[in-house]
Write a protein that holds these residues in place. Structure first.
Motif, short mmCIF file in Angstrom:
data_model
loop_
_atom_site.label_atom_id
_atom_site.label_comp_id
_atom_site.label_asym_id
_atom_site.label_seq_id
_atom_site.Cartn_x
_atom_site.Cartn_y
_atom_site.Cartn_z
N LEU A 170 -86.91 63.66 -16.88
CA LEU A 170 -86.30 64.78 -17.61
C LEU A 170 -87.34 65.58 -18.38
CD1 LEU A 170 -83.54 66.06 -18.56
CD2 LEU A 170 -83.80 64.59 -20.56
N LEU A 171 -88.22 64.90 -19.10
CA LEU A 171 -89.24 65.61 -19.88
C LEU A 171 -90.28 66.28 -18.98
CD1 LEU A 171 -89.86 63.18 -22.86
CD2 LEU A 171 -88.67 65.36 -22.89
N LEU A 172 -90.61 65.66 -17.88
CA LEU A 172 -91.58 66.25 -16.97
C LEU A 172 -90.99 67.48 -16.27
CD1 LEU A 172 -94.49 65.77 -16.10
CD2 LEU A 172 -93.61 64.53 -14.14
N ALA A 173 -89.68 67.46 -16.02
CA ALA A 173 -89.03 68.60 -15.37
C ALA A 173 -89.03 69.83 -16.26
CB ALA A 173 -87.59 68.23 -14.99
N GLY A 174 -89.02 69.65 -17.55
CA GLY A 174 -89.02 70.80 -18.45
C GLY A 174 -90.37 71.08 -19.08
N SER A 175 -91.42 70.51 -18.55
CA SER A 175 -92.75 70.67 -19.14
C SER A 175 -93.52 71.79 -18.45
CB SER A 175 -93.53 69.36 -19.03
OG SER A 175 -93.93 69.15 -17.71
N PRO A 176 -94.61 72.24 -19.04
CA PRO A 176 -95.43 73.28 -18.40
C PRO A 176 -96.16 72.80 -17.14
CG PRO A 176 -96.20 72.84 -20.65
CD PRO A 176 -95.04 71.96 -20.40
N LEU A 177 -96.10 71.51 -16.84
CA LEU A 177 -96.72 71.04 -15.61
C LEU A 177 -95.93 71.47 -14.38
CD1 LEU A 177 -97.74 67.42 -16.61
CD2 LEU A 177 -99.24 69.37 -16.24
N LEU A 178 -94.62 71.69 -14.54
CA LEU A 178 -93.80 72.08 -13.40
C LEU A 178 -93.59 73.57 -13.30
CD1 LEU A 178 -93.18 69.34 -12.21
CD2 LEU A 178 -90.79 69.86 -12.42
N SER A 179 -93.51 74.30 -14.41
CA SER A 179 -93.24 75.74 -14.32
C SER A 179 -93.83 76.47 -15.51
CB SER A 179 -91.73 75.98 -14.30
OG SER A 179 -91.17 75.67 -15.55
N GLY A 180 -93.95 77.79 -15.34
CA GLY A 180 -94.37 78.65 -16.43
C GLY A 180 -95.85 78.83 -16.61
N ASP A 181 -96.67 78.24 -15.80
CA ASP A 181 -98.12 78.34 -15.94
C ASP A 181 -98.72 78.61 -14.56
OD1 ASP A 181 -100.62 78.29 -17.04
OD2 ASP A 181 -100.70 76.12 -17.34
N ALA A 182 -99.89 79.21 -14.54
CA ALA A 182 -100.52 79.51 -13.25
C ALA A 182 -100.93 78.25 -12.51
CB ALA A 182 -101.73 80.40 -13.47
N SER A 183 -101.23 77.18 -13.22
CA SER A 183 -101.64 75.94 -12.56
C SER A 183 -100.50 74.95 -12.41
CB SER A 183 -102.78 75.29 -13.36
OG SER A 183 -102.31 74.91 -14.63
N SER A 184 -99.27 75.36 -12.66
CA SER A 184 -98.14 74.44 -12.56
C SER A 184 -97.70 74.28 -11.10
CB SER A 184 -96.97 74.95 -13.41
OG SER A 184 -96.52 76.18 -12.92
N ALA A 185 -96.78 73.37 -10.87
CA ALA A 185 -96.30 73.09 -9.52
C ALA A 185 -95.52 74.28 -8.96
CB ALA A 185 -95.44 71.84 -9.50
N PHE A 186 -94.74 74.95 -9.81
CA PHE A 186 -93.98 76.14 -9.41
C PHE A 186 -94.42 77.31 -10.28
CE2 PHE A 186 -91.07 72.51 -8.70
CZ PHE A 186 -91.01 72.57 -7.32
#
Length: 148
Positions: free
Chosen positions: A61-77
Motif C-alpha cells: 500500500l505504501l509503495l503504491a502511493g510513493s514517488p517510486l511508482l508515479s509522479g517522478d521522471a525516474s519512477s515506474a510510471f
C-alpha cells in the motif's frame, strides 16, 4: 491475446522499485518474526501471521502511493501521478509496524500460557533430559550392555 505475466510487464521498470519492495518486505515481515521467535517465549503463531500479512499489505500500500511508482521522471510510471505519500522507503513505517503487529497478535491470542506449550512441544520432540550416573564405574549405572 493473453496478458503478459508480471515479470515480463515489469521489464522496463526502474530496478529501485523492485529492490525496495523486496528489501522492505524482508525487513518488515521476516525480521520481527525471526526476532520474536528466537527471543520471546510468548510469541505465538497468531503474532507471526499478523506480522507477516499486515506488513506485507502495508508495504504494498505504501509503495503504491510513493514517488517510486508515479509522479517522478525516474519512477515506474513517469506519465502518471497518483502518489499520496512523499516517502521513498516505506520501511521507515513498516518495520516498526511489523514489530507492533507481532507483539499485538501474540498478546491478543486467546490461547494462554504458550511458554508451557512450547516446553511441552520441545519435550515431546526431543524427550526428557537424559540423566547420567555420577561415575561410569558406579554399581548403580543405568547404562546396560547386552551381549549377543
Amino acid at each position: 491475446m493473453l496478458p503478459a505475466p508480471p515479470p515480463v510487464q515489469a521489464t522496463g521498470w526502474n530496478l529501485l522499485v523492485l529492490s525496495t519492495l523486496g528489501m522492505t518486505l524482508a525487513a518488515s515481515a521476516l525480521a520481527p518474526v525471526l526476532f520474536y521467535g528466537l527471543l520471546w517465549d510468548r510469541f505465538t503463531a497468531r503474532g507471526a501471521l499478523w506480522s507477516l500479512y499486515g506488513t506485507t499489505a502495508l508495504t504494498v500500500l505504501l509503495l503504491a502511493g510513493s514517488p517510486l511508482l508515479s509522479g517522478d521522471a525516474s519512477s515506474a510510471f513517469p506519465g502518471h501521478d497518483f502518489q499520496w505519500i512523499q516517502l521513498t522507503n516505506p520501511g521507515l513505517i513498516t518495520v516498526p509496524a511489523g514489530f507492533l503487529l507481532g507483539w499485538l497478535g501474540s498478546r491478543t491470542d486467546p490461547r494462554a500460557d504458550s511458554a508451557s506449550r512450547r516446553r511441552a512441544l520441545v519435550t515431546s520432540a526431543v524427550g526428557d533430559a537424559p540423566t547420567l550416573p555420577d561415575s561410569p564405574f558406579s554399581s548403580e549405572s543405568s547404562i546396560t550392555f547386552h551381549h549377543r
